[in-house]
Motif scaffolding. Sequence first.
Motif, PDB file in Angstrom:
ATOM      1  N   THR A  12       0.818  -1.218   0.000  1.00 55.13           N
ATOM      2  CA  THR A  12       0.000   0.000   0.000  1.00 55.13           C
ATOM      3  C   THR A  12       0.852   1.269   0.000  1.00 55.13           C
ATOM      4  O   THR A  12       0.475   2.281   0.602  1.00 55.13           O
ATOM      5  N   ILE A  47      -2.864   6.437  -0.864  1.00 57.57           N
ATOM      6  CA  ILE A  47      -2.200   5.228  -1.368  1.00 57.57           C
ATOM      7  C   ILE A  47      -2.149   5.278  -2.897  1.00 57.57           C
ATOM      8  O   ILE A  47      -1.100   5.049  -3.508  1.00 57.57           O
ATOM      9  N   HIS A  48      -3.290   5.613  -3.480  1.00 56.87           N
ATOM     10  CA  HIS A  48      -3.372   5.704  -4.950  1.00 56.87           C
ATOM     11  C   HIS A  48      -2.340   6.693  -5.501  1.00 56.87           C
ATOM     12  O   HIS A  48      -1.574   6.388  -6.420  1.00 56.87           O
ATOM     13  N   PRO A  96      -3.534   1.130   5.403  1.00 56.23           N
ATOM     14  CA  PRO A  96      -4.974   1.149   5.124  1.00 56.23           C
ATOM     15  C   PRO A  96      -5.797   0.823   6.373  1.00 56.23           C
ATOM     16  O   PRO A  96      -6.981   1.117   6.419  1.00 56.23           O
ATOM     17  N   TRP A 122      -7.041   5.895   1.107  1.00 58.08           N
ATOM     18  CA  TRP A 122      -6.870   5.210  -0.172  1.00 58.08           C
ATOM     19  C   TRP A 122      -6.514   6.170  -1.301  1.00 58.08           C
ATOM     20  O   TRP A 122      -5.846   5.798  -2.254  1.00 58.08           O
ATOM     21  N   ASN A 173      -9.069  -3.055   0.228  1.00 49.91           N
ATOM     22  CA  ASN A 173      -9.201  -2.809  -1.201  1.00 49.91           C
ATOM     23  C   ASN A 173     -10.055  -1.556  -1.413  1.00 49.91           C
ATOM     24  O   ASN A 173     -11.248  -1.635  -1.633  1.00 49.91           O
TER      25      ASN A 173
END
Lengths: 239, 150
Positions: free
Chosen positions: A143, A182-183, A148, A179, A158
Amino acid sequence: MIVGEQKPIEEISKMIAEYKTVLVMGCNTCIAVCHAGGEKEVGILASALRIKNKVEGREQNIEEASMERQCEREFVDELADKIKEADCVLSLACGVGPQTIVEFYPDTIVLPGINTTFYGMPKEQGFFVEFCGGCGNCVLDMTAGICPIVRCSKSMLNGPCGGSQEGRCEVNKDIDCGWQLIHDRLKAQGKLDFMDEILPPKDWSPARHGGPRKMVREDLKIDEKPEDEIEGITKEGEK
Amino acid sequence: MTEAQEKNIPDVSSDFEPKIVAFCCHYCSYAAADLAGSMRLDYPTNIKILKIPCTGKVDVLYLLRAFEDGADGVIVAGCEEGTCHFINGNIKAKKKVKYTKKILDDIGLGGDRLEMYNLSAAMGQKFADLAKEMTERIKKLGPSPVNSGA
Ligand code: SF4
Ligand code: SF4
């Protein structure tokens, strides 16, 4: 580090009301770094409690002491006399400190002066953020180094969920969507294909869900005593 | 009403002379106090001055200790905002004073017994005025219960 904050003085005052000699005991490691329970905060709280007692006409001895780490017996033992003399110890360590005293000084009344809140870091002076939930099975490799479990409000493996908007979490606009972070980081690293990988349901048994945890390092042990012969009130089989 | 509460009733008798501790910055209010003296300005003698290198040195613990040791009131006097010799020591002090006022409210002593002022070294008159103002305020509030309760 472990982050915590002091309980309101009123709550502390009620908690200690019935005891004649109260030892306010600080810890000079994590909880001192977050300015909640180090030597200085012990001084401030003890002084405030003494003034409060005078204002309210209550007689009580408020003593002060601090040690390097309240979570280690060697340091706690250095203050053994003070602990035994006090009618109660008001610990300003994280929750581990008071329980370390309980473990080795079973006759002592130990009370918490701190609300232990999270594992985190000071992002800047006076501003602390939660970074790890101690889940026992780290997934940071998948990640982009962003957790997360605690940085996504729903601990999704996810993500993101449909509530992620312009980088913010639907739970509260003040929360960065974990997230999204993370992205963005995966993208910057050219590893966006990690997003397509479906992480399987997490095994939570190494986390708190598996009950109280312990860790044994045979290579570090000096004594070969079986666990139930190790000094302290907690014995295997009694839990 | 308990005895303790009774002790809390402000003593408004006119012979009460409050003990007020003033933490004064070397670069401004300490010099202003000096100037007030040179100018032969009249101000109450209740103020006991403690010189500090900068109000940034003032700590919550210092302020509480002053009250614990029997001060009826405490003043922190620093440079005007934007003129601190150490950039922002007075801003730091302002935050610590605010934090300490909250503690004083929580423990029943009252945050009004503590005040921060900002002035320059040239403001002898302002020093005399703040000394009067704080002395009047503390006289109204009465003796610290720390003293009467002890
Ligand atoms: S995945 Fe688990 S161990 Fe890793 S940072 Fe997050 S909570 Fe901590
Ligand atoms: S908006 Fe982002 S941080 Fe909030 S729950 Fe959804 S994925 Fe997690």
